[in-house]
Design a protein around this motif. Structure first.
Motif, PDB file in Angstrom:
ATOM      1  N   ALA A 202       0.827  -1.212   0.000  1.00 28.42           N
ATOM      2  CA  ALA A 202       0.000   0.000   0.000  1.00 28.42           C
ATOM      3  C   ALA A 202       0.862   1.263   0.000  1.00 28.42           C
ATOM      4  O   ALA A 202       0.656   2.171  -0.816  1.00 28.42           O
ATOM      5  N   VAL A 203       1.849   1.333   0.913  1.00 28.92           N
ATOM      6  CA  VAL A 203       2.624   2.573   1.022  1.00 28.92           C
ATOM      7  C   VAL A 203       3.565   2.738  -0.157  1.00 28.92           C
ATOM      8  O   VAL A 203       3.788   3.866  -0.636  1.00 28.92           O
ATOM      9  N   LEU A 204       4.134   1.629  -0.643  1.00 29.94           N
ATOM     10  CA  LEU A 204       5.060   1.746  -1.766  1.00 29.94           C
ATOM     11  C   LEU A 204       4.303   2.105  -3.041  1.00 29.94           C
ATOM     12  O   LEU A 204       4.782   2.906  -3.852  1.00 29.94           O
ATOM     13  N   TRP A 205       3.106   1.531  -3.217  1.00 30.61           N
ATOM     14  CA  TRP A 205       2.326   1.907  -4.406  1.00 30.61           C
ATOM     15  C   TRP A 205       1.907   3.375  -4.346  1.00 30.61           C
ATOM     16  O   TRP A 205       1.913   4.076  -5.367  1.00 30.61           O
ATOM     17  N   GLN A 206       1.556   3.864  -3.153  1.00 33.51           N
ATOM     18  CA  GLN A 206       1.197   5.274  -3.018  1.00 33.51           C
ATOM     19  C   GLN A 206       2.365   6.167  -3.452  1.00 33.51           C
ATOM     20  O   GLN A 206       2.175   7.167  -4.162  1.00 33.51           O
ATOM     21  N   ALA A 207       3.570   5.792  -3.050  1.00 28.26           N
ATOM     22  CA  ALA A 207       4.748   6.580  -3.416  1.00 28.26           C
ATOM     23  C   ALA A 207       5.057   6.455  -4.906  1.00 28.26           C
ATOM     24  O   ALA A 207       5.374   7.450  -5.580  1.00 28.26           O
ATOM     25  N   LEU A 208       4.971   5.244  -5.436  1.00 25.98           N
ATOM     26  CA  LEU A 208       5.260   5.030  -6.855  1.00 25.98           C
ATOM     27  C   LEU A 208       4.214   5.692  -7.734  1.00 25.98           C
ATOM     28  O   LEU A 208       4.527   6.245  -8.797  1.00 25.98           O
ATOM     29  N   ASP A 209       2.976   5.655  -7.301  1.00 28.07           N
ATOM     30  CA  ASP A 209       1.894   6.285  -8.064  1.00 28.07           C
ATOM     31  C   ASP A 209       2.106   7.791  -8.153  1.00 28.07           C
ATOM     32  O   ASP A 209       1.857   8.410  -9.190  1.00 28.07           O
ATOM     33  N   ALA A 210       2.592   8.373  -7.071  1.00 28.95           N
ATOM     34  CA  ALA A 210       2.873   9.816  -7.084  1.00 28.95           C
ATOM     35  C   ALA A 210       4.094  10.136  -7.941  1.00 28.95           C
ATOM     36  O   ALA A 210       4.144  11.167  -8.614  1.00 28.95           O
ATOM     37  N   ALA A 211       5.074   9.231  -7.927  1.00 26.79           N
ATOM     38  CA  ALA A 211       6.298   9.476  -8.697  1.00 26.79           C
ATOM     39  C   ALA A 211       6.097   9.280 -10.190  1.00 26.79           C
ATOM     40  O   ALA A 211       6.733   9.942 -11.005  1.00 26.79           O
ATOM     41  N   PHE A 212       5.208   8.370 -10.549  1.00 23.89           N
ATOM     42  CA  PHE A 212       4.975   8.044 -11.959  1.00 23.89           C
ATOM     43  C   PHE A 212       3.479   8.146 -12.264  1.00 23.89           C
ATOM     44  O   PHE A 212       2.803   7.121 -12.419  1.00 23.89           O
ATOM     45  N   PRO A 213       2.925   9.354 -12.314  1.00 17.48           N
ATOM     46  CA  PRO A 213       1.473   9.504 -12.514  1.00 17.48           C
ATOM     47  C   PRO A 213       1.013   8.876 -13.829  1.00 17.48           C
ATOM     48  O   PRO A 213       1.729   8.908 -14.829  1.00 17.48           O
ATOM     49  N   ALA A 214      -0.198   8.354 -13.803  1.00 17.30           N
ATOM     50  CA  ALA A 214      -0.742   7.691 -14.999  1.00 17.30           C
ATOM     51  C   ALA A 214      -0.943   8.667 -16.148  1.00 17.30           C
ATOM     52  O   ALA A 214      -0.911   8.275 -17.314  1.00 17.30           O
TER      53      ALA A 214
END
Length: 962
Positions: A202-214
């Motif tokens: 959950a926390v890593l996806w939140q960070a990755l999602d912010a770093a690499f927006p769709a």
């Protein structure tokens, strides 16, 4: 292809975290990887303890690899050019971990990392990882996650999960307090491995999602730019002795030189010179447009079509042109002079210039005669090229006068300085006697040889036998010889089989491999791979999530050592062993990718296994079979339904056509016949929507490939249309597109009568679904108008052309280039009808739009001038036509070059005008020039060549020269 790299370093004690590591590697990271792949991001987990024994984990040689991998997994703060995103995940329980004894540290490691000295014998490997990776590095704020396991779980497990040593317990408590006080996020007392894995996901996806927006996915152009930047970045480090060459390039451009040639021996620093000069130039001249292209950046970069397409796209974006870049390779290359003219016109409007840099042009994979490179460069366009002597350089020099800057070997002082500074960066020095021996080598003045030699000496751990190692390296006669010795040293450190497997796999890859692919193909553990990666350092290039050779020296060394030779001899019948080994290496990769993809489709892969996407399969499998020259296998692959769909979706359709042209050249099958048989084999449901989509795609591919004869291509187009009409209705936009596709096929076959009702139906559908003034409706109107015009139905075509023009004026604006094209099209139609009075104001408006929007010397302006001149000539107004023809010719010669087809057309037009006025002596040299251009550019049997032969014959006859 992924454009970004997210590396996650996993740190923990070893014996007590097997469960968590299993969950992360087999479940969590594959799930995150699948999400990120859709965003063109490669996720790489760095778990050096995965797949090795506890005994291996606790050897002294593991620590240097761990610290080196952390360096690769965190921000590069040295020059701001890091293209990857670093993350650090740490799990701690109730065990402090193994503490290497003070005498267990290698002296070379302490010399390289002095900060370790104060921790010798007092810190565990895990705490050293945490210190180096996070706590001593403020840049990791927001990129590190800590997880502390509940003591109850560890106590219930017992054994290796807890520590009874009071000293270790105290050290672990202090370490956890240090982490808490850092302010970094900590999940305290997670109850079991499953809870930790769920929370981390959950926390890593939140960070990755912010770093690499769709919504910020990079396109192909941006991906390519990043590859070239990744290639240039390491070449900007420790660059010595090149300041005078940078000044020479600046001076040449300041003096107006349009062509600058950087020459010099291989490995002499030409790429480093250009990379450093470009950084300097961009900082000093932000108003100028710089295009940097390194042919060593990837295997695709050596394709001239790829090179030109990337340049044209750069020009198109910066000048904000809406004109499409040609898809057909020949048309694309032919359009290069036109796009350079666009760039020049834009530079004139904005008082700027273009500097186009092509590094390593001698690496071109094809079209090495450079026919595609214009001999004429318009003003404000400058070309800087580095090239080795040979065929390409000879062709390059024939294109015009070059200001040459020869990069000569380093002098003795610069060589000494380079050697000392390189070793000094690692706190090392060579004894004077050994330094003198190193600098006395004939290749010591070649930067890549000297740096590689210094790196080998730096990595050599035994000071007692350093002289012996130096002599072994100095026994090299060439740079690739030295890299063979690098490989030999690596075999001693990592095992001969492991090094051979990695090196031959990379050698055979199309454009490098990801770390997961390398490990999956070779079966190496992460630590074993990291040891090889660490041992080769800058000889490997990491770009876009792929690892590849950084230069040809390593490629040649690999070929010599493992594949029975290199160069032309290895590909000839004189060296059958080399041919066999090379083809075997390519076939191995083809089968691995193919088998892995099939296993995935069949659900046979285990949890956590690497999966081959359709995109990777389309990139590698056909290319590898082509490299083996196994045409039967290549044909079988290309006629698989999933491969055809992947090629059309993820690869260039001309790449697919290129494979088929090779198959046909070897008389191994005809493309249209093979797909006709494949269609039967695919067993498609004739009423399914997916069948219609596939039929439409295949029919369009065959039509655009020129395979328009026979009934199969029409059968596909008709099936696609019928399914769309039934599934989505006769008035759906998809049905409209299928109507257009079938009509275009019929028109290409010369069946105008059959094509017309389909185009009319498409137009009606567009009007109803998109609206009567939508751009799509305008396209349908234009298509139908052109068909009617070709049939001589001028009146019907005119009304459609007028409507299309009105839509362009309303949707794009009265001064848009598209409106100008619509004006020209309508004017041409009126001109063919003899309505000169109506055509003239349209031509004049089109000319005014071109001059205002694109500049007075733009090729589009030249086209409008030429059209208006044709109108005047048709009316017999030679006095008005001649200056326009001459202006149009001058624009073509200046913007597109003296040998461009447009120049030939303008020469021919002016020659005909002069002939009609009786100026035979002035007309003849123009006519002969026009003929020579057609013969050279289009061939002696082209239709235009025939017309110009006829024009010259008529001119000679008019002079009585029978």
């Amino acid at each position: 292809m992924p454009s970004n790299l997210a590396r996650v370093f996993i740190s923990s004690t070893f014996r007590d975290f097997t469960e968590e590591r299993d969950l992360l590697v087999k479940r969590i990271f594959p799930a995150l990887r699948a999400k990120l792949r859709e965003r063109l991001v490669d996720l790489v987990e760095v778990d050096l303890r995965w797949g090795i024994t506890p005994e291996q984990s606790e050897r002294g040689e593991v620590l240097p690899i761990c610290l080196a991998e952390i360096d690769r997994s965190r921000p590069d703060l040295s020059d701001g050019t890091a293209l990857d995103r670093p993350w650090f995940v740490c799990m701690l329980g109730d065990r402090y971990g193994w503490v290497p004894a003070a005498n267990h540290y290698d002296l070379a490691l302490i010399e390289q990392r002095p900060w370790l000295a104060e921790h010798q014998g007092g810190k565990s490997v895990t705490e050293l990882e945490i210190l180096h990776g996070v706590l001593n590095n403020p840049a990791m704020a927001g990129r590190a996650f800590f997880f502390f396991r509940a003591a109850a779980y560890s106590q219930a497990k017992g054994g290796d999960y807890v520590s009874s040593d009071p000293v270790d317990i105290h050290r672990l408590t202090a370490l956890k307090d240090h982490i808490r006080q850092s302010g970094l996020p900590v999940m305290e007392d997670y109850p079991d491995p499953a809870a930790m894995a769920t929370r981390l996901e959950a926390v890593l996806w939140q960070a990755l999602d912010a770093a690499f927006p769709a919504d910020e996915l990079p396109d192909d152009f941006t991906l390519e730019q990043r590859r070239h930047e990744a290639y240039a970045a390491p070449r900007r480090r420790l660059y010595l002795g090149g300041e005078r060459y940078q000044q020479a390039i600046d001076a040449a451009l300041a003096d107006g030189a349009q062509r600058v040639l950087i020459s010099g021996q291989s490995g002499g620093g030409k790429s480093a010179l250009l990379a450093n000069w470009l950084a300097h130039h961009a900082a000093a001249h932000a108003e100028q447009h710089v295009h940097a292209y390194y042919l060593g950046a990837s295997s695709d970069a050596t394709d001239p079509v790829h090179l030109v397409r990337h340049l044209l796209e750069h020009i198109r974006r910066l000048i904000q042109s809406e004109e499409a870049i040609a898809d057909d390779p020949k048309a694309l290359l032919d359009s290069l002079p036109t796009w350079l003219a666009y760039a020049a016109a834009h530079g004139g409007l904005h008082n700027s210039r273009w500097v186009i840099v092509l590094d390593g042009l001698n690496n071109l994979a094809s079209l090495r005669d450079l026919r595609w490179l214009p001999a004429f460069l318009p003003e404000r366009v400058h070309l800087a090229v580095s090239c080795l002597p040979g065929e390409v350089e000879t062709a390059l020099r024939s294109k015009g006068d070059w200001h040459e800057i020869a990069v000569t070997p380093l002098d003795a002082s610069a060589s000494q300085r380079l050697l000392r500074e390189y070793l000094g960066a690692y706190n090392k020095t060579l004894p004077p006697a050994l330094e003198a021996r190193a600098l006395a080598h004939p290749l010591a003045q070649v930067p890549i040889f000297l740096i590689t030699l210094a790196e080998e000496l730096r990595l050599f751990g035994s000071h007692e036998t350093l002289a012996e190692r130096l002599d072994e390296c100095l026994d090299s006669r060439t740079v690739d010889d030295l890299f063979e010795r690098v490989l030999a040293r690596l075999e001693d450190d990592c095992g001969k089989r492991a090094v051979r497997e990695v090196m031959t796999t990379l050698w055979a890859s199309r454009a490098g491999l990801s770390e997961q692919e390398i490990q999956a193909i070779t079966g190496l553990s992460p630590l074993a791979w990291a040891s090889i990666r660490y041992g080769l350092d800058s000889a490997l290039l990491e770009s876009g999530g792929r690892i590849s050779f950084a230069h040809d020296y390593l490629r040649i060394a690999v070929s010599d050592r493992y594949l029975a030779g290199n160069g032309e001899l290895a590909d000839s019948s004189q060296n059958p062993l080399a041919i066999t080994r090379r083809r075997r290496a390519h076939a191995r990769l083809a089968r691995w990718f193919d088998d892995r993809q099939k296993a995935d489709e069949a659900g046979e892969l285990k949890e956590g296994d690497y999966t081959v996407t359709a995109e990777r399969a389309a990139e590698e499998i056909p290319w590898q079979w082509q490299a083996t020259k196994n045409w039967k296998q290549l044909k079988a692959v290309l006629t698989r339904r999933e491969m055809f769909e992947a090629m059309m979706k993820h690869r260039d359709q001309y790449e697919l056509l290129g494979y088929w042209l090779q198959i046909e050249a070897q008389q191994a099958g005809r493309m249209e016949k093979a797909y006709q048989r494949a269609w039967t084999r695919w067993g498609m449901d004739t009423e399914a929507e997916e069948t219609g989509n596939l039929a439409g795609e295949l029919s369009a591919f065959l039509r655009e490939s020129g395979r328009i004869q026979g009934s199969f291509v029409r059968f596909l187009a008709e099936i696609a249309l019928a399914i769309a009409e039934k599934a989505q209705g006769p008035e759906h936009p998809d049905t409209c597109r299928r109507l257009n596709n079938l009509a275009m096929l019929l028109e290409a076959q010369g069946k105008y009568v059959a094509a017309e009702p389909l185009l009319r139906c498409a137009l009606v559908t567009a009007e109803k679904t998109e609206g009567p003034e939508h751009p799509e409706t305008g396209k349908c109107l234009s298509n139908l108008a052109i068909l009617l015009h070709n049939q001589g139905h001028y009146a019907a075509a005119e009304s459609l052309a007028r409507r299309a023009l009105a839509i362009a004026e309303k949707t794009e604006g009265p001064e848009h280039p598209d409106t100008g094209r619509g004006l020209n099209n309508l004017a041409n139609l009126l001109n063919d009808q003899g309505d000169y009075a109506a055509a003239e104001p349209l031509y004049r408006r089109a000319l005014a739009i071109a001059e205002k929007a694109q500049g007075p010397e733009h090729p589009s302006t030249g086209t409008s001038l030429n059209n208006l001149a044709m109108l005047f000539k048709a009316q017999g107004d030679y006095a008005a036509a001649e200056p326009l023809y001459r202006r149009a010719l001058a624009i073509a010669e200046k913007a597109q070059g003296p040998e461009h087809l447009s120049t030939g057309t303008r020469l021919n037009n002016l020659a005909n005008l002069l002939k009609d006025q009786g100026h035979y002596a002035a007309a003849e040299p123009l006519s002969r020039r026009a003929l020579a251009i057609a013969e050279k550019a289009q061939g002696p049997e082209h239709r235009d060549t025939g017309l110009r032969l006829n024009n010259l014959a008529v001119l000679l006859k008019a002079q009585g020269d029978y």
